[in-house]
Design a protein around this motif. Sequence first.
Motif, PDB file in Angstrom:
ATOM      1  N   MET A   1      -8.365  -0.399  -2.770  1.00  0.00           N
ATOM      2  CA  MET A   1      -9.696  -0.206  -2.210  1.00  0.00           C
ATOM      3  C   MET A   1      -9.812   1.155  -1.544  1.00  0.00           C
ATOM      4  O   MET A   1     -10.794   1.876  -1.745  1.00  0.00           O
ATOM      5  N   VAL A   2      -8.808   1.519  -0.785  1.00  0.00           N
ATOM      6  CA  VAL A   2      -8.850   2.823  -0.129  1.00  0.00           C
ATOM      7  C   VAL A   2      -8.886   3.925  -1.178  1.00  0.00           C
ATOM      8  O   VAL A   2      -9.644   4.885  -1.064  1.00  0.00           O
TER       9      VAL A   2
ATOM     10  N   LEU B   1     -12.599   0.198   7.667  1.00  0.00           N
ATOM     11  CA  LEU B   1     -12.182  -1.205   7.739  1.00  0.00           C
ATOM     12  C   LEU B   1     -10.946  -1.427   6.876  1.00  0.00           C
ATOM     13  O   LEU B   1      -9.974  -2.060   7.292  1.00  0.00           O
ATOM     14  N   ALA B   2     -10.977  -0.844   5.671  1.00  0.00           N
ATOM     15  CA  ALA B   2      -9.842  -1.015   4.762  1.00  0.00           C
ATOM     16  C   ALA B   2      -8.576  -0.389   5.347  1.00  0.00           C
ATOM     17  O   ALA B   2      -7.507  -0.993   5.323  1.00  0.00           O
ATOM     18  N   LEU B   3      -8.714   0.805   5.918  1.00  0.00           N
ATOM     19  CA  LEU B   3      -7.540   1.451   6.497  1.00  0.00           C
ATOM     20  C   LEU B   3      -7.013   0.633   7.673  1.00  0.00           C
ATOM     21  O   LEU B   3      -5.799   0.486   7.855  1.00  0.00           O
TER      22      LEU B   3
ATOM     23  N   GLU C   1       6.288  -8.733  -0.118  1.00  0.00           N
ATOM     24  CA  GLU C   1       6.309  -8.012   1.165  1.00  0.00           C
ATOM     25  C   GLU C   1       5.074  -7.134   1.314  1.00  0.00           C
ATOM     26  O   GLU C   1       4.671  -6.787   2.403  1.00  0.00           O
TER      27      GLU C   1
ATOM     28  N   LEU D   1     -12.299   4.093  -2.799  1.00  0.00           N
ATOM     29  CA  LEU D   1     -13.280   4.653  -1.865  1.00  0.00           C
ATOM     30  C   LEU D   1     -13.074   6.143  -1.655  1.00  0.00           C
ATOM     31  O   LEU D   1     -14.037   6.902  -1.538  1.00  0.00           O
TER      32      LEU D   1
ATOM     33  N   LEU E   1     -14.791   1.166  11.729  1.00  0.00           N
ATOM     34  CA  LEU E   1     -14.393  -0.225  12.003  1.00  0.00           C
ATOM     35  C   LEU E   1     -12.879  -0.365  11.982  1.00  0.00           C
ATOM     36  O   LEU E   1     -12.370  -1.471  11.852  1.00  0.00           O
TER      37      LEU E   1
ATOM     38  N   ILE F   1     -16.516  -3.623  -2.818  1.00  0.00           N
ATOM     39  CA  ILE F   1     -16.355  -2.187  -2.672  1.00  0.00           C
ATOM     40  C   ILE F   1     -15.753  -1.566  -3.921  1.00  0.00           C
ATOM     41  O   ILE F   1     -16.199  -0.520  -4.383  1.00  0.00           O
TER      42      ILE F   1
ATOM     43  N   MET G   1      -7.218  -2.554   7.957  1.00  0.00           N
ATOM     44  CA  MET G   1      -6.522  -3.701   7.403  1.00  0.00           C
ATOM     45  C   MET G   1      -5.132  -3.313   6.908  1.00  0.00           C
ATOM     46  O   MET G   1      -4.177  -4.075   7.026  1.00  0.00           O
ATOM     47  N   VAL G   2      -5.027  -2.105   6.341  1.00  0.00           N
ATOM     48  CA  VAL G   2      -3.719  -1.658   5.868  1.00  0.00           C
ATOM     49  C   VAL G   2      -2.752  -1.562   7.050  1.00  0.00           C
ATOM     50  O   VAL G   2      -1.614  -2.029   6.984  1.00  0.00           O
TER      51      VAL G   2
ATOM     52  N   TRP H   1      -2.990  -3.114   9.897  1.00  0.00           N
ATOM     53  CA  TRP H   1      -2.714  -4.462  10.383  1.00  0.00           C
ATOM     54  C   TRP H   1      -1.681  -5.136   9.485  1.00  0.00           C
ATOM     55  O   TRP H   1      -0.723  -5.756   9.972  1.00  0.00           O
ATOM     56  N   GLY H   2      -1.839  -4.957   8.171  1.00  0.00           N
ATOM     57  CA  GLY H   2      -0.871  -5.511   7.230  1.00  0.00           C
ATOM     58  C   GLY H   2       0.523  -4.947   7.502  1.00  0.00           C
ATOM     59  O   GLY H   2       1.509  -5.671   7.530  1.00  0.00           O
ATOM     60  N   LEU H   3       0.563  -3.656   7.772  1.00  0.00           N
ATOM     61  CA  LEU H   3       1.841  -3.009   8.047  1.00  0.00           C
ATOM     62  C   LEU H   3       2.490  -3.619   9.289  1.00  0.00           C
ATOM     63  O   LEU H   3       3.680  -3.932   9.294  1.00  0.00           O
TER      64      LEU H   3
ATOM     65  N   TYR I   1      -0.449  -7.292   1.567  1.00  0.00           N
ATOM     66  CA  TYR I   1      -1.688  -6.733   2.112  1.00  0.00           C
ATOM     67  C   TYR I   1      -2.028  -5.405   1.451  1.00  0.00           C
ATOM     68  O   TYR I   1      -3.174  -5.086   1.217  1.00  0.00           O
ATOM     69  N   PHE I   2      -0.979  -4.661   1.142  1.00  0.00           N
ATOM     70  CA  PHE I   2      -1.218  -3.334   0.576  1.00  0.00           C
ATOM     71  C   PHE I   2      -1.726  -3.422  -0.843  1.00  0.00           C
ATOM     72  O   PHE I   2      -2.556  -2.645  -1.258  1.00  0.00           O
TER      73      PHE I   2
ATOM     74  N   ASN J   1       2.140  -6.477  10.431  1.00  0.00           N
ATOM     75  CA  ASN J   1       2.534  -7.850  10.150  1.00  0.00           C
ATOM     76  C   ASN J   1       3.754  -7.918   9.242  1.00  0.00           C
ATOM     77  O   ASN J   1       4.581  -8.816   9.377  1.00  0.00           O
ATOM     78  N   ARG J   2       3.815  -6.996   8.284  1.00  0.00           N
ATOM     79  CA  ARG J   2       4.804  -7.155   7.225  1.00  0.00           C
ATOM     80  C   ARG J   2       6.012  -6.229   7.349  1.00  0.00           C
ATOM     81  O   ARG J   2       7.037  -6.489   6.724  1.00  0.00           O
TER      82      ARG J   2
ATOM     83  N   MET K   1     -16.745   0.812   5.573  1.00  0.00           N
ATOM     84  CA  MET K   1     -15.867   0.047   4.703  1.00  0.00           C
ATOM     85  C   MET K   1     -14.495   0.692   4.564  1.00  0.00           C
ATOM     86  O   MET K   1     -13.476   0.014   4.593  1.00  0.00           O
ATOM     87  N   ILE K   2     -14.477   2.003   4.417  1.00  0.00           N
ATOM     88  CA  ILE K   2     -13.171   2.638   4.194  1.00  0.00           C
ATOM     89  C   ILE K   2     -12.334   2.578   5.471  1.00  0.00           C
ATOM     90  O   ILE K   2     -11.124   2.374   5.428  1.00  0.00           O
TER      91      ILE K   2
ATOM     92  N   PHE L   1      -5.478  -3.778  -0.274  1.00  0.00           N
ATOM     93  CA  PHE L   1      -6.292  -2.794   0.423  1.00  0.00           C
ATOM     94  C   PHE L   1      -6.023  -1.379  -0.044  1.00  0.00           C
ATOM     95  O   PHE L   1      -6.901  -0.529   0.023  1.00  0.00           O
TER      96      PHE L   1
END
Lengths: 308, 254, 284, 417
Positions: free
Chosen positions: C269-270, A120-122, C259, C273, A61, C229, A124-125, A127-129, C262-263, A131-132, A117-118, C266
């Motif tokens: 979580m990574v 998806l989490a990566l 800043e 996992l 995902l 998770i 999101m990371v 995507w966060g990067l 998000y990290f 953005n930020r 899930m993992i 997540f």
Amino acid sequence: MAEFRQIGWKASVPTLVIVLLAAVPPFLSSYWVGLLTQIMIFAILAMSLDILLGYTGLPSLGHAGFFGVAAYTVAVLATAYHAGFWTCVASGIIIGTLLSAAFGLLVSHVRDVYFLMITLALGMVLWGLSNRWITVTGGDNGISGIPRVMTGPITFYEVTLLIFIGCTALMMLFISSPFGFTLKGIRESESRMKSLGVNTWLHCYLSYVIAGAFASVAGVLWAYYNAFVGPTYLDLTASSEVFLMVTLGGPGTLVGPALGAGAIVLLKNVISAYTQRWLMILGAIYIMTILGAPQGLWNLRRRSRSRA
Amino acid sequence: MDCSHPCLVLENVSRDFGGLRAVDSVNLTIQPGERHALIGPNGAGKTTLFNLISGELRATDGTISFFGADVTRLAPDRRAARGIARTFQITKLFPNLTVLENVLLACEALDRRKFTMHRPLASYRDLAQKAANLLEAFGLAQLRQELVRNLSHGDQRKVDVALSMAGRPQLLLLDEPMAGLSPGESHSMHELLEKLDSTIAVLLIEHDMDVAFAFAEKITVLSQGRVLTEGHKDEVRASRTVQQIYLGAEEPPC
Amino acid sequence: MIYIITQTLNGLFSAALLFLIASGLTLVFGVMRIVNIAHGSFYMLGVYVAYTIVARTHSLFLGTLAAVSAVAAAGFVVERLFLRRFASQPLAQMMMTMGFALLFRDAAFMIWGGDPFTLPYPSALRGSIEANDIVFPMYRLFVVFVAAVVGVVLWALNEKTLIGAKLRAAVDDAEMAAGTGINVALLSGLVFAAGAGLAAFGGVMGGPILGGYPGMDLDLLPLAFVVVIIGGMGSLKGALVGSIVVGLIDNFGKALVPELSYFTLFAPMVIVLAIKPTGLYGRV
Amino acid sequence: MKEVPVKLSTSVVVVVFALLATGVVVGQSAASVPIKVGFIAPLSGPYVQNGRDILNGFLLYLEEIGYRAGGRQIDVVVEDDEAIPAVGLTKARKLVERDKVHLMAGALLASSGYALAPYIDSMHIPMVFPVVSSDDLTQRRRSKWIVRTGWTSSQPNHVFGEYAARTLKLKKVATIGLDYAFGWESVGGFQRTFEAEGGKIAQKIWCPLSVHDFAPYLAQISRDVDAVYALFLGRAALQFMRQYQEYGLKDRVPLIGSGSTTDEHVLPSMGNEALGVITALHYSAALATPSNKSFVAAYRARYNKVPSYYSESMYTGAKWFVSAIEARGGNVEDSAALLDALRKVKLADLPRGPVELDDYGSPVENVYIRKVERVNGELQNTVIETFPKVSQFWKYNPADYLKQPLYSRRYIPPPTE
């Protein structure tokens, strides 16, 4: 029709499609040429996800992540560093692939829902990067002004078509190779593959990296096609849309995901002009796909054929 | 292969699940080419022991050596590469692939060419030939284009054994190959097992005593994770304890 | 010091809200292995339904009741008519819930329009507690308390009642549970409905502070997934611990390293996992 | 609100028929062929409400003139960009290359604006940006074919910074805002003039766009400032106001902010927590001018809600291009001339007041200092001071101004002379 198939549609249909794709641009408006270009780019992306989802049985995902990272690489190099075209292309593919090689280490021992899930989490990371990490990515505004390298939509279309043919051929060869065949075995029964002597971790890892590499190719194309890159390229919505393309078309077939990509891009652009309820329609497509063709449209055809 | 060593040696092999000791200090030696049966009531730890030998499970204690090499910590695929093959109590095949494809997978599994990505599998004539031979040997040639999930239970069992034989193993672990088969199927499976290459050591889990004693010359009786008796089939048959707990009047539970 | 206390209290409030949402998600996950993308939609629908009822009746209690029961019913229907057919096909079910998430989002927009709103505070809980420069709103304390009560009730249901025992059996091994005569199908429907109801309840509880707005369905969902998770799928205890961990990390992370907001979420979580795919308290 | 989709679908039908008609009647004179206007805004996704407001204003004006300008019928093609720039770009391609629109209008987000600009320029289609306020679109990264009729983010804030120091007599201010270009530019504009007048920005707090719980940020606000400047919009503005009061800050530190924070798109959802907040913007629905009063009345009658600055923006945007079409006598086929006409439009009787464009294609317009009050039971942005004819460069020399970098997250103070 039946005889046609007997002659060996496996070879003739792709050829026919390619000939058609190569021949039609002069007869279409630039808008349709653009849409076809988009379809081919997303077809590459969807087929690359299919290597994971359909062949290896790994539901990712976060696949749009590599697509997005490759696109960002092109954008950053082309705008901030004014790098040349080939540098950008090569770097985009290399960075995307390296990233999948790094992520692969984290995910290749995980299966099923946990894999979902993992990844998806990566995703999101990443995507966060995007953005930020504003100094590099421009944050929410994204990066615009990627120089146009090919003049005119037709030229770009033709180049995309060539790359599309190349990628499709490579992926087809890949899945028909002994390695690709092993992946199917892992999908069907990983523990049996292990007991037969296959290091399934390594195979999953390699398949993840290869899928990431093809996704990167699509990302590079997308960056040049839009001349713009933004965080929405790699968010969850983007990843799940690719997921839908694969599932809708038929996982484990390559042809299916390409068709799925075509269907979604077309629907999105054609239907949305006539209704404000595009989201609802898209939602209904998700549900109806699962209800009506849980194995995807292309597999429906195969099933009816094998029954006949 | 080094012939001065026995094929398989288990020394004090144990396995705990939480507080439960499923396999308890098992010692077992199997010589090359030996036919050996593993019997014991349900829950005796037979399948767990198989999993320890094939590497699906890690031993809590003890060592496992294969032709003198310590394989206790090796992953299942590495053990398979050394020549340990197995079948499963509940058949584990590739249900959505054809019989031929199943066998092809097994044929390429121990072949270095499984990493080839740039040539179609179909272009390797020798692999196809090998698969065809195997199918022929196991009487599956007619079924080559059938999807495995559409096969009868007996045929699935045959495919299972065929897969495990594809890598030309030194040791074959068969986990109840007859379970759930009709008498006819059972018979043909038995014939098939009899025909197996006699240089291969075979360790068989079997509930049907007739089959076990007909097939193997050596028997190990496992009960509650421990080796109760081990020896030539005649000795085991004569053993009073075995008769009491296992071979008594009652039918063995299945 | 004051700063740390305030941020800890804030973290506990986030944790409380997250727990309400994540406990439903984790139950559904545990029993049915459904990655329920539509869980955020239930959270959203909760606030919207409550808003409609509160506007008519001026009763927060009625609003809450209506929201929880209506959304639980919707959840039950979705499970019964659609998800049940695809039992033990986690991918198909996930796709389906994705579809429902889109449907619900558009439907909410059609029915309620896009204007953001907030629910009124319960009149008894206006104002804040102040001590030594620490200001903490009454209502937030109340939410922490309510979540604790819900946690205890869920725990008691799970550990002390027959249905809880059946549930635990189903989480452990659905096939085996079915074999021993447990009606897993009905149980699944109830769990799914309860999960939806809990999400709606979370939405209502957050309503006076966070309100309702387009896009809220996807706002807290990723966080709830992180909780589930980290804690381990199917484990209530995991949801509790995960909520507190995520609530605190989120609050301190946002305050200390904005800043990286998000990290800070997540990345743990990574890591969890990658090291222990089943989460802190999850079973295989 | 409920009627909008109906209206939309009918206009879509109109467009479809018009499409067919144009196909049939090729060869007729241009004057009888409708003018086609493409419209893009987020009509789904998290920004749907703002997109709707923009569309509402747009349709309201076109209804008022009966979809006719320069003696020709106006056809509208509405497209949803889902607030995703890449989608916006695809939709723009569709409008230009398939629907063959003569001009375009819309866009909400800066990201969409920047993504569209190169394409619009390459296709030579005039486009009116009624809302997108990113400074650089009319400053350092000007686009030839885009006409901004809205505002620049820093424009009202230049005014406001000076006002805060001179009139409100503030010395130390903390800012809290959304962490993206709109936020940086607004706060940057405020900071520049505020500090030039001797004020000091004591603290800057940035919240990610996904913020919903402000507690971790509110806890950081220094109690030792004269006021807090807040920059939010939509649901974030609503949540922020609520939580600012919830934490007892409202009674301790006065709140001022960007106009979007109390704009009418979110003000009706607020309660007493918004009272007394002072903000600056180029519009207020409470403006007591005749043209605004009639606009607000018409908007209320049509959509049953008060217009936001988004609604006014596209009402004005539509009026803008209609005047240009009128000036060209309905000839929209010559897009260069149309662009020229668009740049020359001057309107005096807009709801927001008189507007004309500067040499860089950005509006010179009034900036209003507004204070939230409750009038007849409804919250409104009462105008307490008007600064006329404010340019995007405020009182600075444009050439010097443009040598400064764009206001960003890291504010770089201009060299003092």
